[in-house]
Write a protein that holds these residues in place. Structure first.
Motif, PDB file in Angstrom:
ATOM      1  N   LEU A  79      81.652  21.896   4.126  1.00  0.00           N
ATOM      2  CA  LEU A  79      81.490  22.830   2.998  1.00  0.00           C
ATOM      3  C   LEU A  79      81.045  22.080   1.743  1.00  0.00           C
ATOM      4  O   LEU A  79      80.245  22.597   0.951  1.00  0.00           O
ATOM      5  CB  LEU A  79      82.813  23.569   2.737  1.00  0.00           C
ATOM      6  CG  LEU A  79      83.222  24.604   3.791  1.00  0.00           C
ATOM      7  CD1 LEU A  79      84.548  25.232   3.412  1.00  0.00           C
ATOM      8  CD2 LEU A  79      82.153  25.670   3.945  1.00  0.00           C
ATOM      9  N   ILE A  80      81.564  20.855   1.544  1.00  0.00           N
ATOM     10  CA  ILE A  80      81.092  20.046   0.403  1.00  0.00           C
ATOM     11  C   ILE A  80      79.679  19.552   0.692  1.00  0.00           C
ATOM     12  O   ILE A  80      78.803  19.586  -0.186  1.00  0.00           O
ATOM     13  CB  ILE A  80      82.025  18.835   0.163  1.00  0.00           C
ATOM     14  CG1 ILE A  80      83.469  19.284  -0.006  1.00  0.00           C
ATOM     15  CG2 ILE A  80      81.593  18.075  -1.080  1.00  0.00           C
ATOM     16  CD1 ILE A  80      84.457  18.133  -0.148  1.00  0.00           C
ATOM     17  N   GLY A  81      79.454  19.094   1.931  1.00  0.00           N
ATOM     18  CA  GLY A  81      78.106  18.648   2.298  1.00  0.00           C
ATOM     19  C   GLY A  81      77.079  19.747   2.108  1.00  0.00           C
ATOM     20  O   GLY A  81      75.938  19.489   1.703  1.00  0.00           O
ATOM     21  N   MET A  82      77.478  20.975   2.369  1.00  0.00           N
ATOM     22  CA  MET A  82      76.569  22.121   2.202  1.00  0.00           C
ATOM     23  C   MET A  82      76.151  22.285   0.742  1.00  0.00           C
ATOM     24  O   MET A  82      74.973  22.519   0.437  1.00  0.00           O
ATOM     25  CB  MET A  82      77.303  23.374   2.690  1.00  0.00           C
ATOM     26  CG  MET A  82      76.477  24.608   2.845  1.00  0.00           C
ATOM     27  SD  MET A  82      77.409  25.845   3.775  1.00  0.00           S
ATOM     28  CE  MET A  82      78.617  26.368   2.581  1.00  0.00           C
ATOM     29  N   LEU A  83      77.123  22.131  -0.166  1.00  0.00           N
ATOM     30  CA  LEU A  83      76.811  22.251  -1.603  1.00  0.00           C
ATOM     31  C   LEU A  83      75.856  21.155  -2.055  1.00  0.00           C
ATOM     32  O   LEU A  83      75.034  21.362  -2.958  1.00  0.00           O
ATOM     33  CB  LEU A  83      78.110  22.190  -2.419  1.00  0.00           C
ATOM     34  CG  LEU A  83      79.083  23.341  -2.193  1.00  0.00           C
ATOM     35  CD1 LEU A  83      80.365  23.116  -2.998  1.00  0.00           C
ATOM     36  CD2 LEU A  83      78.445  24.672  -2.574  1.00  0.00           C
ATOM     37  N   PRO A  87      70.714  21.792  -3.106  1.00  0.00           N
ATOM     38  CA  PRO A  87      69.683  21.346  -4.073  1.00  0.00           C
ATOM     39  C   PRO A  87      68.581  20.526  -3.421  1.00  0.00           C
ATOM     40  O   PRO A  87      67.409  20.648  -3.825  1.00  0.00           O
ATOM     41  CB  PRO A  87      70.486  20.474  -5.069  1.00  0.00           C
ATOM     42  CG  PRO A  87      71.899  20.835  -4.868  1.00  0.00           C
ATOM     43  CD  PRO A  87      72.049  21.297  -3.463  1.00  0.00           C
ATOM     44  N   VAL A  88      68.940  19.727  -2.411  1.00  0.00           N
ATOM     45  CA  VAL A  88      67.911  18.933  -1.719  1.00  0.00           C
ATOM     46  C   VAL A  88      66.898  19.853  -1.046  1.00  0.00           C
ATOM     47  O   VAL A  88      65.679  19.675  -1.173  1.00  0.00           O
ATOM     48  CB  VAL A  88      68.564  17.995  -0.674  1.00  0.00           C
ATOM     49  CG1 VAL A  88      67.498  17.268   0.142  1.00  0.00           C
ATOM     50  CG2 VAL A  88      69.477  16.986  -1.354  1.00  0.00           C
ATOM     51  N   ALA A 225      66.847  28.564  -0.130  1.00  0.00           N
ATOM     52  CA  ALA A 225      67.561  27.321   0.188  1.00  0.00           C
ATOM     53  C   ALA A 225      69.057  27.587   0.354  1.00  0.00           C
ATOM     54  O   ALA A 225      69.692  27.086   1.297  1.00  0.00           O
ATOM     55  CB  ALA A 225      67.324  26.285  -0.907  1.00  0.00           C
ATOM     56  N   VAL A 226      69.627  28.385  -0.543  1.00  0.00           N
ATOM     57  CA  VAL A 226      71.058  28.726  -0.436  1.00  0.00           C
ATOM     58  C   VAL A 226      71.341  29.433   0.895  1.00  0.00           C
ATOM     59  O   VAL A 226      72.270  29.077   1.630  1.00  0.00           O
ATOM     60  CB  VAL A 226      71.484  29.633  -1.618  1.00  0.00           C
ATOM     61  CG1 VAL A 226      72.907  30.134  -1.420  1.00  0.00           C
ATOM     62  CG2 VAL A 226      71.364  28.881  -2.929  1.00  0.00           C
ATOM     63  N   LEU A 227      70.503  30.428   1.215  1.00  0.00           N
ATOM     64  CA  LEU A 227      70.725  31.206   2.443  1.00  0.00           C
ATOM     65  C   LEU A 227      70.483  30.365   3.689  1.00  0.00           C
ATOM     66  O   LEU A 227      71.245  30.434   4.665  1.00  0.00           O
ATOM     67  CB  LEU A 227      69.794  32.424   2.439  1.00  0.00           C
ATOM     68  CG  LEU A 227      70.054  33.454   1.338  1.00  0.00           C
ATOM     69  CD1 LEU A 227      68.912  34.447   1.244  1.00  0.00           C
ATOM     70  CD2 LEU A 227      71.359  34.190   1.620  1.00  0.00           C
ATOM     71  N   SER A 228      69.428  29.544   3.668  1.00  0.00           N
ATOM     72  CA  SER A 228      69.084  28.744   4.852  1.00  0.00           C
ATOM     73  C   SER A 228      70.160  27.707   5.157  1.00  0.00           C
ATOM     74  O   SER A 228      70.600  27.578   6.306  1.00  0.00           O
ATOM     75  CB  SER A 228      67.745  28.022   4.635  1.00  0.00           C
ATOM     76  OG  SER A 228      66.724  28.924   4.428  1.00  0.00           O
ATOM     77  N   VAL A 229      70.560  26.961   4.131  1.00  0.00           N
ATOM     78  CA  VAL A 229      71.543  25.903   4.356  1.00  0.00           C
ATOM     79  C   VAL A 229      72.890  26.511   4.765  1.00  0.00           C
ATOM     80  O   VAL A 229      73.527  26.048   5.724  1.00  0.00           O
ATOM     81  CB  VAL A 229      71.697  25.025   3.102  1.00  0.00           C
ATOM     82  CG1 VAL A 229      72.820  24.019   3.305  1.00  0.00           C
ATOM     83  CG2 VAL A 229      70.397  24.305   2.803  1.00  0.00           C
TER      84      VAL A 229
END
Length: 337
Positions: A79-83, A87-88, A225-229
């Motif tokens: 969940l942290i890795g997702m955040l 941005p990447v 990007a938010v939805l994809s990741v």
């Protein structure tokens, strides 16, 4: 009465919860597909690879965090890795747009050209995934794997059938609800969201009203990007990350977007649930449920399965064909006059 409860628990454990989790994962992908189609006016064939690439980036961040002893207790460190990965991937999507898609927008290229370019982007992302994380699957899940275990439920209820609730399933459904509400509020209650909708409805009128098209494009890719990741990471946590399995999600995601109506976020969510439950219900073995509900003399001997699980994705294709023949605009789309 006990047999009915056993049948309901079996349905909840094997069909309802997996269906809601899978439908939520498809919804993240279908929302990205429908946002790109609605605002940027093309079908993005690279969307599934974008989800896989975003998950690969998240895995790298997660492994780095786990190596430093950073964790979220019972929840996955991913969940942290997702955040950190969002941005990447937003930079990757915006950079791809600036390098490729912007040129074709300037010369008013036909939608078919964008589709071919997106197929090329898909191949490039496919190669990037091989370079970043390799062709093999990765296990990046940590924390508590189950909220409700089979043994714990049996001891608590006294029923023969177990109910299993995975942490990834509950997290997927909760995040899908939260993101869906946040996206709805953003599109309907904020100035940027209303500008995006105006640009999607009538581009020329929106430009005359002072809408900045470059800002709308950037905002669209950030949302994608938010939805994809998020969707990719949740799918990886639930099913295990295998880089090229995500390609198989492209057809169900497009089927969900078309069923709901391309360009309609609400339709994408509804379409995702229809596709997910259709796939699972038609490949589900109904023998045990009918065995509980029917008299012993009528209990079926076969698996009572309409289709083998190998044909799961063929269901999406059939739904796509039927909707295109019967209602091309989808459930929530606007008919073209």
């Amino acid at each position: 009465m006990t047999d009915i409860l056993n049948a309901l628990v079996h349905l909840a454990s094997m069909l309802l919860l997996p269906g809601l989790a899978y439908g939520s994962q498809l919804a993240f992908g279908a929302l990205g597909v429908t946002l790109i189609f609605g605002v940027l006016r093309f079908s993005n064939f690279a969307h599934a690879e974008g989800m896989s690439l975003g998950t690969a980036v998240c895995i790298l961040f997660t492994l780095w965090l786990q190596g430093r002893g950073i964790a979220l207790g019972p929840l996955p460190t991913a969940l942290i890795g997702m955040l950190l990965a969002i941005p990447v991937m937003a930079l990757v999507f915006i950079g791809t747009d600036q390098a490729l898609y912007r040129h074709f927008r300037r010369i008013n290229a036909r939608p078919e050209v964008f589709m071919i370019v997106s197929a090329g982007v898909m191949l490039i992302m496919n190669g990037a995934i091989r370079l970043i994380i390799g062709p093999n699957g990765r296990d990046f899940e940590d924390g508590e794997r189950f909220i409700v275990t089979a043994r714990g439920f049996r001891e608590w209820s006294g029923l023969a059938e177990p109910l299993v609730v995975k942490t990834s399933q509950a997290m997927t459904i909760a995040l899908a609800l939260a993101v869906g509400v946040a996206l709805f509020l953003f599109l309907n209650r904020t100035r940027s969201g209303r500008s995006m909708r105006a640009y999607a409805d009538n581009r020329n009128l929106a430009l005359l009203s002072g809408v900045d098209p470059d800002r709308i494009v950037r905002l669209t890719w950030i949302l994608v990007a938010v939805l994809s990741v998020t969707g990719g990471v949740l799918f990886g946590l639930d099913k295990g990350y295998r880089p090229f399995v995500y390609q198989q999600l492209l057809l169900p995601m497009f089927a969900a977007a078309v069923v709901g109506g391309l360009g309609s976020p609400l339709g994408a969510i509804a379409g995702s649930m229809i596709v997910a439950f259709s796939e699972l219900a038609l490949t589900f073995a109904w023998k045990k449920v009918l065995g509980y509900l029917l008299p012993a003399a009528w209990a079926p001997e076969g698996m009572m399965q309409f289709l083998s699980t190998e044909y799961k994705f063929a269901v999406s294709f059939l739904i796509l064909v039927v909707v295109l023949l019967v209602r091309p605009a989808g459930l929530f789309g606007k008919p073209v006059k």
